[in-house]
Design a protein around this motif. Sequence first.
Motif, PDB file in Angstrom:
ATOM      1  N   ALA A  74      23.796 -31.065-111.513  1.00 27.72           N
ATOM      2  CA  ALA A  74      24.449 -30.107-110.607  1.00 27.72           C
ATOM      3  C   ALA A  74      25.431 -29.270-111.425  1.00 27.72           C
ATOM      4  O   ALA A  74      25.717 -29.578-112.592  1.00 27.72           O
ATOM      5  N   ALA A  75      25.939 -28.216-110.819  1.00 34.05           N
ATOM      6  CA  ALA A  75      26.872 -27.341-111.527  1.00 34.05           C
ATOM      7  C   ALA A  75      27.832 -26.698-110.526  1.00 34.05           C
ATOM      8  O   ALA A  75      27.456 -26.386-109.380  1.00 34.05           O
TER       9      ALA A  75
ATOM     10  N   VAL B 114      22.547 -27.493-107.038  1.00 25.39           N
ATOM     11  CA  VAL B 114      21.913 -28.778-107.340  1.00 25.39           C
ATOM     12  C   VAL B 114      20.502 -28.518-107.832  1.00 25.39           C
ATOM     13  O   VAL B 114      19.763 -27.710-107.232  1.00 25.39           O
ATOM     14  N   ASP B 115      20.128 -29.173-108.915  1.00 21.81           N
ATOM     15  CA  ASP B 115      18.797 -28.989-109.478  1.00 21.81           C
ATOM     16  C   ASP B 115      17.731 -29.516-108.516  1.00 21.81           C
ATOM     17  O   ASP B 115      17.873 -30.593-107.933  1.00 21.81           O
ATOM     18  N   GLY B 116      16.670 -28.691-108.312  1.00 24.65           N
ATOM     19  CA  GLY B 116      15.580 -29.096-107.440  1.00 24.65           C
ATOM     20  C   GLY B 116      15.650 -28.503-106.049  1.00 24.65           C
ATOM     21  O   GLY B 116      14.787 -28.798-105.217  1.00 24.65           O
ATOM     22  N   THR B 117      16.652 -27.675-105.778  1.00 26.25           N
ATOM     23  CA  THR B 117      16.753 -27.022-104.461  1.00 26.25           C
ATOM     24  C   THR B 117      17.097 -25.556-104.656  1.00 26.25           C
ATOM     25  O   THR B 117      17.756 -25.176-105.641  1.00 26.25           O
TER      26      THR B 117
ATOM     27  N   TYR C  82      15.782 -19.953-107.142  1.00 26.90           N
ATOM     28  CA  TYR C  82      14.775 -20.840-107.696  1.00 26.90           C
ATOM     29  C   TYR C  82      15.125 -22.295-107.406  1.00 26.90           C
ATOM     30  O   TYR C  82      16.277 -22.644-107.124  1.00 26.90           O
ATOM     31  N   ASN C  83      14.125 -23.162-107.536  1.00 30.13           N
ATOM     32  CA  ASN C  83      14.364 -24.597-107.416  1.00 30.13           C
ATOM     33  C   ASN C  83      14.988 -25.170-108.684  1.00 30.13           C
ATOM     34  O   ASN C  83      15.490 -26.291-108.681  1.00 30.13           O
ATOM     35  N   SER C  84      14.934 -24.421-109.754  1.00 25.06           N
ATOM     36  CA  SER C  84      15.439 -24.893-111.039  1.00 25.06           C
ATOM     37  C   SER C  84      16.899 -24.479-111.223  1.00 25.06           C
ATOM     38  O   SER C  84      17.253 -23.303-111.081  1.00 25.06           O
ATOM     39  N   LEU C  85      17.746 -25.449-111.539  1.00 28.04           N
ATOM     40  CA  LEU C  85      19.157 -25.160-111.785  1.00 28.04           C
ATOM     41  C   LEU C  85      19.323 -24.263-113.006  1.00 28.04           C
ATOM     42  O   LEU C  85      20.143 -23.344-113.010  1.00 28.04           O
TER      43      LEU C  85
END
Length: 489
Positions: free
Chosen positions: A37-38, A108-111, A2-5
């Motif tokens: 990010a995580a 990374v959030d959004g990718t 998903y695009n969501s982290l």
Amino acid sequence: MYNSLTKNLDTLKKMFASSADFTVREMTLSAQSSVKAAIITIEGMCSKEVIALSVINPLLAYSFSEASSNIIFDEIKTSVLTSSEIVEFNTFDEAVMFSTSGFALLAVDGTDRMLAIGVQGFSFRGVSEPESEVVQRGSREGFTEPLRINMTLIRRRIKSPDLVFETITVGSESQTQLMLCYLQKSVSPEILKKIRNRLKNCNLETVLASGYLTEYLEDKGSKSIFSGVGISERPDTVCGKLTEGRVAILIDGTPAVIILPHLFVEEFQSVDDYSNRPYYATFIRILKYLSFFIAVYLPALYTAFAQFHPEYFPTGLLIKTSESLSQTPLPVTLEVVIITFVYEIMREAGLRIPKPLGHAVSIVGALVIGESAVSAGFISSSTLMVVATAAICSYVTSPLYPPITVLRFSFVIIGGIFGLWGIVLASCVVMINMCAKTSLGVPYMSSLAPFSLKSMRDVFIRADWKSLSKRTIKVQKFPETEDSYADKN
């Protein structure tokens, strides 16, 4: 992915069932608009120090000029991280495989992409000499459990771009990594294709050792107590086989390397043969063949002669043997079977019990089962000597110990029921089975059957290096192999 982290982290947490060793380090990157990010790791598989120095510190110290998540992701991959091993992926299956292999995952959030960063730091046994293949001369290095270290041990010995390592994953649950190792100019494409197909069709949940794969790598229709799959823990042995067109299969988590195709005569070869002078290497090799036949046939011939053909004994030996057997209550066949069976129990006990107790088992076996049993008249001294001699000879060719044990029991029973001619008939059946067996299309009994004069320079005798180095015989070129037919056509 998903695009969501948040969705990606929730999915991975569900897959790992919130396991205690599944760790997530969330952070906020410095950009025009804050981007989350995580870092995802499996505790104990990664080096915390390396993660801090090569991943976390560079990420928190870097100021990103763009706010787009995809641009930030690409910038992290190319300009920020200092790790030497970075792999991009976009599936959850790959995320599980990389994280359980000691990689740190960066999301990374959004990718919908992630990075696997090589920061392995799990504990493992160092490189040491293998106990199962001891040599007097040559390298003291043996394979260990981590796959990458075993690859390095081979690469150090073959410094050629022709050496290829090919990755394959087997085991639906264990996701065990394998490495097909071969020389491009030496290997047979047909043999390589067969190995790939058989490994892909291997329907196993877990693969934890080489024994899990051997049955899948055997040729169909050529079943035998002898194995067409070679096992070695020495990198120098594997490197020597690679130059002959073989394929080595390295398994993550085990030091045992599979070598294919494998021939019967190779069970009598060792690294020491090529380190010693030819005349002595030839003597040792002939000694191994004699030991093999003694280990298989001596108890059976003794049983058959004592029960059906006493006239074959010399007069003096016949008198001593008859006197010894007449003082025991059991038939000679049952006596040999019982002693051999008790010996196998002692051997298994010696392997399984703690080492400090090993001497106690040896003392009990020598005094109680040996000396006391003979003195009490339960077994004859001649029978005990025959079984002990066969047992010692079976360790000269230790890779063949399992088939030697099965054949020894079988021939003793056949010799006790049908005599010498039963042993001869059973031997013919075994020989037919061995000659019919193939290993990936290569006859298992090459170079003996079919006979190859050129290959005999390294079978019963070991020719000098001037002769051996003139031409390396590729395994796919042996007579009657499928590749040799293809070449002719």
